[in-house]
Motif scaffolding. Structure first.
Motif, PDB file in Angstrom:
ATOM      1  N   ASP A  63      -3.507   2.921  -4.817  1.00 58.36           N
ATOM      2  CA  ASP A  63      -2.835   4.007  -4.494  1.00 58.36           C
ATOM      3  C   ASP A  63      -1.263   3.657  -4.432  1.00 58.36           C
ATOM      4  O   ASP A  63      -0.620   4.764  -3.697  1.00 58.36           O
ATOM      5  CB  ASP A  63      -3.373   4.582  -3.046  1.00 58.36           C
ATOM      6  N   ASP A  70      -7.962  -2.000  -2.108  1.00 61.86           N
ATOM      7  CA  ASP A  70      -7.432  -1.727  -0.836  1.00 61.86           C
ATOM      8  C   ASP A  70      -7.927  -2.702   0.039  1.00 61.86           C
ATOM      9  O   ASP A  70      -7.330  -3.335   0.964  1.00 61.86           O
ATOM     10  CB  ASP A  70      -7.433  -0.203  -0.391  1.00 61.86           C
ATOM     11  N   ARG A  98       0.635  -1.089  -0.037  1.00 60.69           N
ATOM     12  CA  ARG A  98      -0.068  -0.100   0.086  1.00 60.69           C
ATOM     13  C   ARG A  98       0.644   1.257   0.094  1.00 60.69           C
ATOM     14  O   ARG A  98       2.274   1.330   0.657  1.00 60.69           O
ATOM     15  CB  ARG A  98      -0.824   0.216   1.242  1.00 60.69           C
ATOM     16  N   GLY A  99       0.433   2.152  -0.566  1.00 62.58           N
ATOM     17  CA  GLY A  99       1.099   3.513  -0.494  1.00 62.58           C
ATOM     18  C   GLY A  99       2.535   3.581  -1.063  1.00 62.58           C
ATOM     19  O   GLY A  99       2.801   2.731  -1.842  1.00 62.58           O
ATOM     20  N   SER A 157       3.168   4.565 -10.637  1.00 65.48           N
ATOM     21  CA  SER A 157       1.904   4.103 -10.297  1.00 65.48           C
ATOM     22  C   SER A 157       1.811   2.379 -10.177  1.00 65.48           C
ATOM     23  O   SER A 157       2.413   2.031 -11.010  1.00 65.48           O
ATOM     24  CB  SER A 157       0.867   4.582 -11.020  1.00 65.48           C
TER      25      SER A 157
END
Length: 273
Positions: free
Chosen positions: A129, A185, A107-108, A169
Motif C-alpha cells: 500500500d 504489511d 507504509r502508506g 506505487s
C-alpha cells in the motif's frame, strides 16, 4: 534524550527511528528535523548500533516537509529560506553520509522530502500500500534534495518530478529502482529487523568502508556537487516565491490546507496514467 516528535530505541544492534506525528501524517517539521539529527548523532557514536532503521508511526511513512508550518511561519526571501532549506537538505543527507547502513521501512504515503529521505537510505523496504512521489511542482515548490535522477536515471526522474507524480506505487517503485523490496504489511517490521540484525553481524568497519566505496562510485560522477547546485536553484525558487506557491499558501491560510490541496488538484483534472 527525550524526544517529542520521534521515537528512538535500540535492540540487538539496530537503532530504530520512528517519525511520530501520525496526526499530521508524520510531516517533517523543524522540531522533527532537529530530533532526527540528534537521534542520528546518538546512533552514530553508539558502538553497539550497527544499523539504523527509519519508519513512520501509524499508517504512513511521511507526507514530506510540513506545509502547515510553512504556512504559519511565512518565510519570505532568500535570507529566510536559506537556513530552512539547508536544514531540510542536511537532515535528509544524514542517511546517505551515515557511516552505518540505513534502512527505510515504508507504509502508506512517502512523498516529497520524505521520499527524498527514503532515497537517501541505503535500502528501502515497502508494503504493497506504500506510494511515493515528488508533487512539489504542482503547487509551485522546488525539489530540496534532487536524488531521484541519481537513483532511477534522468528520463524517469523527469517524468515523476516534472509531472508532479504523487502516486508511484510500491510495485512501480520496485521496478524502477526506487526501493529494494515489497513485503506484506504484517511482515515489514520482521523483514527490516532481520536485515538490520544481518548487517549487525558483519564487522562494522568493513561495512563502513564498503558503504563508502559504494557511495563514492556515484559521488565520483559529480552527485554531491549537483545536489548542492539543485539546492541553490530551489533556494532561488522558494526565495523568489513562484505565483503558484503564493496562491497555494494564500488559500491554505484563508481556507485551510485541504482547500489548498483541492485547488491544486483541480488544476490537473486528468490524472496521468
Amino acid at each position: 534524550m527525550a524526544f517529542s516528535t520521534i521515537l528512538y530505541e535500540t535492540v540487538d544492534g539496530v537503532a530504530r527511528i520512528t517519525l511520530n506525528r501520525p496526526e499530521r501524517t508524520n510531516a517533517l517539521n523543524q522540531t522533527m528535523l532537529s530530533e532526527i539529527c540528534a537521534a542520528m548523532d546518538e546512533a552514530e557514536v553508539d558502538e553497539g548500533v550497527r544499523a539504523i532503521v527509519v519508519q513512520g508511526a501509524g499508517k504512513a511513512f511521511s507526507s514530506g516537509f510540513d506545509l502547515k508550518e510553512q504556512m504559519e511561519r511565512r518565510p519570505t526571501g532568500v535570507a529566510q529560506w536559506r537556513p530552512l532549506l539547508r536544514k531540510d537538505f542536511d537532515t535528509v543527507m544524514r542517511f546517505w553520509h551515515c557511516p552505518k547502513p540505513t534502512i527505510a521501512a515504508v507504509r502508506g504515503p512517502c512523498l516529497a522530502g520524505a521520499c527524498e529521505l527514503a532515497l537517501a537510505c541505503d535500502m528501502t523496504v515497502a508494503t504493497p500500500d506504500a506510494f511515493f512521489g515528488e508533487p512539489e511542482l504542482r503547487f509551485g515548490a522546488g525539489i530540496v534534495v534532487m536524488l531521484l535522477p541519481w537513483i532511477v536515471g534522468p528520463k524517469i526522474a523527469k517524468e515523476i518530478i516534472l509531472l508532479g507524480e504523487d502516486r508511484v506505487s510500491a510495485e512501480r517503485a520496485l521496478a524502477i529502482g526506487m526501493i529494494n523490496r515489497v513485503t506484506a504489511d504484517d511482515a515489514l517490521d520482521e523483514t527490516v529487523t532481520r536485515m538490520g540484525r544481518h548487517l549487525a553481524a558483519i564487522d562494522p568497519e568493513l561495512v563502513k568502508q564498503t558503504k563508502r566505496a559504494l557511495n563514492r562510485a556515484i559521488e565520483a560522477q559529480g552527485m554531491l556537487e549537483a545536489l548542492e547546485s539543485a539546492l541553490d536553484i530551489d533556494l532561488a525558487i522558494e526565495g523568489g516565491g513562484s505565483p503558484d506557491k503564493i496562491a497555494f499558501m494564500d488559500i491554505a491560510r484563508e481556507k485551510g490546507l485541504k482547500a489548498a490541496l483541492a485547488w491544486r488538484d483541480a488544476r490537473f483534472p486528468e490524472r496521468m496514467p
